[in-house]
Design an enzyme around this catalytic site. Structure first.
Site, PDB file in Angstrom:
ATOM      1  N   SER A   1       0.854  -1.185   0.000  1.00 60.95           N
ATOM      2  CA  SER A   1       0.000   0.000   0.000  1.00 60.95           C
ATOM      3  C   SER A   1       0.891   1.237   0.000  1.00 60.95           C
ATOM      4  O   SER A   1       2.073   1.148  -0.344  1.00 60.95           O
ATOM      5  CB  SER A   1      -0.940  -0.038   1.215  1.00 60.95           C
ATOM      6  OG  SER A   1      -1.950   0.931   1.088  1.00 60.95           O
ATOM      7  N   ASN A   2       0.365   2.382   0.350  1.00 57.48           N
ATOM      8  CA  ASN A   2       1.177   3.609   0.399  1.00 57.48           C
ATOM      9  C   ASN A   2       0.636   4.521   1.502  1.00 57.48           C
ATOM     10  O   ASN A   2      -0.334   4.178   2.184  1.00 57.48           O
ATOM     11  CB  ASN A   2       1.177   4.304  -0.968  1.00 57.48           C
ATOM     12  CG  ASN A   2      -0.224   4.646  -1.406  1.00 57.48           C
ATOM     13  OD1 ASN A   2      -0.900   5.438  -0.787  1.00 57.48           O
ATOM     14  ND2 ASN A   2      -0.679   4.012  -2.486  1.00 57.48           N
TER      15      ASN A   2
END
Ligand code: CTP
Length: 213
Positions: free
Chosen positions: A17-18
């Site tokens: 993810s980020n």
């Protein structure tokens, strides 16, 4: 519109993810609603609740986000892609938790679909707005994305030590169209969202006027 990060599963308990918190996208959704729009907010996982009056469609991966966008495209006049969509996902998501057997593992990643480009290439193309977060040459890269993704507008922020918008309540945006650029400055995401929605509304009506004249 889309907002937040995407989550690309590696196994049932892990994924890629980020750092997108969703704050900018949710602020844009609230501002668009306040301006009278009927808003579908297609969001990756965030800790935020939907702004009042906004329809929240919760998704996880880029593929799920794409499916939700495709589902809503026919009733969309304006599309705003604020999500930090993962460009790649694991080639295989394991059904059971990956066990720590090997000293070294190699992850194979495959490209995710580009949701914004799909929207702008659609035969019922809505007025299309993108976002870009860049660490280098933000204006040049944003102008290139405006053209390559065939957008009406792009809002760009320069990610640096002085301005890291991820998770922050503040941001710094420049809005670029094919004909002009306006620097909205550094301020709260709520204020920036209101100003950005103002620019979008003005440009959207200008485009309608030219199309109908
Ligand atoms: N975007 C999208 N689908 C993707 C990747 C990006 O819809 N798979 C959208 C984002 O929501 C944003 C815009 O495209 O509005 C720009 O995203 P960005 O990550 O900056 O651009 P990329 O095309 O991924 O280019 P790069 O990562 O090489 O800078």
């Amino acid at each position: 519109m889309t907002a937040g990060p995407t989550w690309e599963a590696l196994d049932p308990v892990r994924g890629l993810s980020n750092h997108s918190s969703g704050k900018m996208g949710y602020a844009v959704a609230a501002a668009a609603r306040k301006a009278g729009a009927d808003v579908d907010l297609i969001s990756g996982p965030t800790a935020l609740s939907a702004p009042s009056g906004v329809r929240l469609i919760a998704v996880r991966s880029a593929d799920e986000m794409m499916a939700a966008v495709q589902n809503g495209i026919d009733r969309c006049d304006i599309f705003i892609g604020v999500a930090a969509v993962a460009d790649y996902r694991p080639a295989h998501a394991e059904e059971s938790k990956i066990k720590k057997n090997d000293e070294r593992v190699t992850l194979e990643l495959v490209r995710n679909p580009d949701i914004l480009s799909w929207v702008s290439a659609h035969h019922k193309r809505p007025f299309t707005v993108g976002f870009a977060a860049e660490t280098n040459n933000p204006l040049e890269y944003a102008r290139a994305k405006l053209a390559s993704k065939n957008l009406d507008l792009i809002a760009v922020n320069h990610v640096s030590n002085q301005n890291n918008p991820f998770g922050s309540d503040q941001n710094q945006l420049v809005v670029i169209s094919a004909t002009d650029e306006s620097d909205l400055g550094r301020k709260s995401k709520t204020q920036l969202a209101a100003e950005l929605v103002g620019v979008i509304a003005r440009k959207f009506h200008e485009r309608h006027k030219t199309q109908n004249s």
